[in-house]
Scaffold this active site. Structure first.
Site, PDB file in Angstrom:
ATOM      1  N   GLN A  79       2.589  19.526  -0.226  1.00 59.80           N
ATOM      2  CA  GLN A  79       2.030  18.289  -0.704  1.00 59.80           C
ATOM      3  C   GLN A  79       1.309  18.266  -2.019  1.00 59.80           C
ATOM      4  OE1 GLN A  79      -0.402  16.430   2.424  1.00 59.80           O
ATOM      5  NE2 GLN A  79       1.391  16.355   3.732  1.00 59.80           N
ATOM      6  N   HIS A 141      -2.803  17.329   1.677  1.00 58.31           N
ATOM      7  CA  HIS A 141      -2.948  16.531   0.493  1.00 58.31           C
ATOM      8  C   HIS A 141      -4.242  16.519   0.058  1.00 58.31           C
ATOM      9  CE1 HIS A 141      -2.978  12.892  -1.766  1.00 58.31           C
ATOM     10  NE2 HIS A 141      -1.595  12.691  -1.412  1.00 58.31           N
ATOM     11  N   GLU A 229      -6.285   3.878   6.842  1.00 53.95           N
ATOM     12  CA  GLU A 229      -7.581   3.210   6.523  1.00 53.95           C
ATOM     13  C   GLU A 229      -7.574   2.855   5.013  1.00 53.95           C
ATOM     14  OE1 GLU A 229     -10.268   6.337   9.319  1.00 53.95           O
ATOM     15  OE2 GLU A 229     -10.715   5.781   7.370  1.00 53.95           O
ATOM     16  N   TYR A 239     -17.938   8.339   6.634  1.00 59.57           N
ATOM     17  CA  TYR A 239     -16.660   7.606   6.974  1.00 59.57           C
ATOM     18  C   TYR A 239     -16.163   8.398   8.273  1.00 59.57           C
ATOM     19  CZ  TYR A 239     -17.596   4.454   3.111  1.00 59.57           C
ATOM     20  OH  TYR A 239     -18.203   3.685   2.344  1.00 59.57           O
ATOM     21  N   TYR A 250      -1.878  15.045  15.787  1.00 62.18           N
ATOM     22  CA  TYR A 250      -0.415  15.177  15.570  1.00 62.18           C
ATOM     23  C   TYR A 250       0.082  15.871  17.106  1.00 62.18           C
ATOM     24  CZ  TYR A 250      -0.313  14.565  10.625  1.00 62.18           C
ATOM     25  OH  TYR A 250      -0.506  13.895   9.260  1.00 62.18           O
TER      26      TYR A 250
END
Length: 356
Positions: A79, A141, A229, A239, A250
């Protein structure tokens, strides 16, 4: 030019309560690129587009392409690779362009750099790194999105790289949104004395980052398994990731919801099933007057362009247009024309045109 008609199933109920748009629009293909990641419209016309393998490409308004020399070497795997591209607030006079990328072994580190664009020479001159994530590593990511605030400071999203715990570690720049000076140094007035560049924490992979016309910062991030989100970003807030989420691991293991931990700031929208939100803009243009004041998001898993209406402390998805391709980024030019960028090999840069 081949124009692609976009059709939708009018009245189809979406998971968030919105319905698909009743009026189709059309798409004009402009250019094809190899695994593009992000784009920005240039004030003189045309676009700068990053390709994941490490190429920075200029695309003219009519589709001619030229590679811009001077982009950094990247770790093109999984990624990560070459990510966001953004123009300095004073780009018209300075020509400064910012890039984010991942470089190095062991997953590498997210980096931020800048250089001066010379289109005539097809070069990004004097490019240099000005910030990097510490510690390095991870496999997921990197976030890697850039937004400039009304005060001129640079905001940068930094993903947790699928490590989880760094998002709650204030000494770790992963899983954060950072507020920097334009030279990459920590901005003064940030809320954490022990982490002078951190603005907010508890993020998974904040992949959309944009200011609205009121100066509020919005971000979206992909959930683990469900629970994408949309967040209103407020200085110093936590957060919650990975301690809370509206998704699950997962493996199927449950994660406590935000409602169980009121000390963490909850999202204004959460999506299950996921849309896998990608690039995002706040739209103010004249070409689509009914979209003004909305967020426009690309959807990877949803293969869609998504419109979200925002208010003082609320947000709701109001339109989702299915485009039959993963949408990696969204942009608007000075005239208010909207563009979407597909994901993958032979991905198209497309102009959104209102249907007849």
């Amino acid at each position: 030019m081949i124009r692609i008609l976009v059709t939708t199933m009018a009245g189809l109920l979406l998971s968030c309560g919105a319905t698909t748009a009743q009026s189709p629009f059309e798409l004009d293909p402009i250019a094809t690129l190899d695994r593009p990641w992000a784009m920005t419209a240039l004030p003189q016309g045309g676009f700068l587009v990053t390709e994941k393998a490490g190429r920075l490409v200029y695309v003219s308004a009519t589709g001619e392409k030229q590679t811009i020399a001077g982009a950094p070497a990247v770790n093109d795997s999984g990624q990560v690779g070459l990510h966001d591209v953004a123009l300095a607030p004073d780009f018209a006079s300075s020509g400064i362009v910012y890039l984010t990328w991942v470089e190095g072994s062991g997953g590498g580190a997210l980096r931020l750099g800048r250089g001066r664009l010379d289109l005539n020479a097809s070069a990004l001159n004097g490019f240099r790194e000005i910030w990097r994530a510490e510690p390095t590593g991870g496999r997921g990511h990197p976030g890697a999105m850039i937004a400039f605030g009304p005060d001129g400071h640079l905001f940068l999203s930094s993903g947790d790289r699928q490590q989880g715990s760094p998002a709650q570690d204030i000494s770790d720049s992963r899983g954060k949104i950072l507020r920097l000076n334009t030279d990459g140094t920590p901005a003064s007035g940030n809320p954490f004395s022990e982490a002078p560049d951190v603005w907010t924490l508890g993020h998974r992979n904040p992949y959309g980052l944009v200011f609205d016309e009121s100066g509020r910062l919005w971000s979206h991030e992909m959930g683990p398994r469900g629970g994408d989100e949309l967040n209103l970003i407020t200085e110093g807030q936590n957060y919650g990731w990975p301690l809370v989420s509206e998704g699950e691991q997962y493996s199927g293991q449950a994660i406590p919801a935000h409602a169980t931990r009121p000390e963490f700031t909850p999202p204004l929208i959460d999506w299950t099933p996921i849309i896998a939100p990608a690039g995002m803009i706040f739209y103010t243009g004249a070409a689509f007057p009914d979209w003004r004041g909305s967020l426009l998001l690309g959807g990877l898993a949803s293969q869609a362009l998504v419109r979200v209406e925002i208010n003082a402390n609320s947000a709701r998805e109001v339109d989702r247009w299915e485009l039959d391709n993963r949408i990696r980024d969204v942009a608007a030019d000075n005239a208010g024309h909207v563009y979407v960028l597909e994901d993958g090999e032979d991905a198209r840069l497309l102009r959104v045109v209102r249907g007849e």
